[in-house]
Design an enzyme around this catalytic site. Sequence first.
Site, PDB file in Angstrom:
ATOM      1  N   PHE A  25     -47.976  -4.976  20.114  1.00  0.00           N
ATOM      2  CA  PHE A  25     -47.622  -6.338  19.712  1.00  0.00           C
ATOM      3  C   PHE A  25     -48.898  -7.160  19.531  1.00  0.00           C
ATOM      4  O   PHE A  25     -49.814  -7.083  20.337  1.00  0.00           O
ATOM      5  CB  PHE A  25     -46.720  -6.989  20.765  1.00  0.00           C
ATOM      6  N   SER A  50     -47.304  -6.190  25.860  1.00  0.00           N
ATOM      7  CA  SER A  50     -48.035  -6.406  27.108  1.00  0.00           C
ATOM      8  C   SER A  50     -47.147  -6.260  28.335  1.00  0.00           C
ATOM      9  O   SER A  50     -47.619  -5.898  29.418  1.00  0.00           O
ATOM     10  CB  SER A  50     -48.676  -7.800  27.097  1.00  0.00           C
ATOM     11  N   PHE A  51     -45.854  -6.543  28.182  1.00  0.00           N
ATOM     12  CA  PHE A  51     -44.918  -6.431  29.302  1.00  0.00           C
ATOM     13  C   PHE A  51     -44.853  -4.998  29.822  1.00  0.00           C
ATOM     14  O   PHE A  51     -44.665  -4.768  31.021  1.00  0.00           O
ATOM     15  CB  PHE A  51     -43.528  -6.895  28.846  1.00  0.00           C
ATOM     16  N   GLU A  52     -45.017  -4.025  28.928  1.00  0.00           N
ATOM     17  CA  GLU A  52     -44.887  -2.609  29.299  1.00  0.00           C
ATOM     18  C   GLU A  52     -46.176  -1.989  29.820  1.00  0.00           C
ATOM     19  O   GLU A  52     -46.186  -0.827  30.228  1.00  0.00           O
ATOM     20  CB  GLU A  52     -44.395  -1.798  28.098  1.00  0.00           C
ATOM     21  N   ALA A  88     -52.378  -8.833  23.976  1.00  0.00           N
ATOM     22  CA  ALA A  88     -52.577 -10.205  23.505  1.00  0.00           C
ATOM     23  C   ALA A  88     -51.239 -10.928  23.533  1.00  0.00           C
ATOM     24  O   ALA A  88     -50.301 -10.520  22.854  1.00  0.00           O
ATOM     25  CB  ALA A  88     -53.171 -10.218  22.098  1.00  0.00           C
ATOM     26  N   THR A  94     -41.310 -21.349  22.864  1.00  0.00           N
ATOM     27  CA  THR A  94     -40.400 -21.206  23.997  1.00  0.00           C
ATOM     28  C   THR A  94     -41.184 -20.777  25.235  1.00  0.00           C
ATOM     29  O   THR A  94     -42.394 -20.559  25.188  1.00  0.00           O
ATOM     30  CB  THR A  94     -39.317 -20.150  23.702  1.00  0.00           C
ATOM     31  N   HIS A 122     -41.009 -18.002  26.620  1.00  0.00           N
ATOM     32  CA  HIS A 122     -41.178 -16.546  26.617  1.00  0.00           C
ATOM     33  C   HIS A 122     -42.624 -16.165  26.923  1.00  0.00           C
ATOM     34  O   HIS A 122     -42.887 -15.177  27.617  1.00  0.00           O
ATOM     35  CB  HIS A 122     -40.764 -15.995  25.250  1.00  0.00           C
ATOM     36  N   PHE A 130     -57.807  -5.920  33.862  1.00  0.00           N
ATOM     37  CA  PHE A 130     -57.011  -6.862  33.077  1.00  0.00           C
ATOM     38  C   PHE A 130     -57.774  -7.259  31.815  1.00  0.00           C
ATOM     39  O   PHE A 130     -58.738  -8.014  31.865  1.00  0.00           O
ATOM     40  CB  PHE A 130     -56.698  -8.101  33.917  1.00  0.00           C
TER      41      PHE A 130
END
Length: 222
Positions: A88, A122-124, A146, A152, A154, A179
Amino acid sequence: MASIAGSGYFLWSARRNSRPTSGKLHRAISSFPVIPFLSSSLQGFRCYTATERMKDRSSFAQTAAVRHLMGSFTRTEGLRFAIVVARFNEIVTKLLLEGALDTFKKYSVKDEDIDVVWVPGSFEIGVVAEKLGKSRKYQAILCIGAVVRGETSHYDAVANSAASGILTAGLSSGVPCIFGVLTTDDMDQALNRAGGKSGNKGSEAALTAIEMASLFEHHLNQ
């Protein structure tokens, strides 16, 4: 006074207080020893300034009896790295990956000692970084992503989850998980940090990965 100075003790005087103190409280305050930050010169007592205390602490820390453990940027032979990259915002993450790979090459990390793993976003990153760390195949895991703020909330959920996931991965696996996820307000800020005027954060994260991998491999895991 000489005996007091020699012992390094200072007796507080009730006269220092703006209001008089009496009875047991007076005796308690006036006999309270204060040791760490006072001069014990025979010529009198004085409080050390913060600068002087830090100077004394620094000189003490540099004595031969104290060991300083630091990672090395030159002892990279045998170190293996995994890079977890989010697809993403790929226009940004690819540039971050290129910066990281260039830095690894500059510091003599061989191509065959680097594995790149792509994830959707990035969530995964966290769960994959933890799995790679627990495999014991790598000395450090570099996490690249990124997250760009939208209209929103999110953004906050993903950014916080990515940071927490990467931290948890390192703590759970015992392998440094670095990180390298950008969290910016807009795409221009992200691109500026992916090789633009603000440098390349992928390159900086790779340096951190090398230093931490070396620290663990040559000192902490012995």
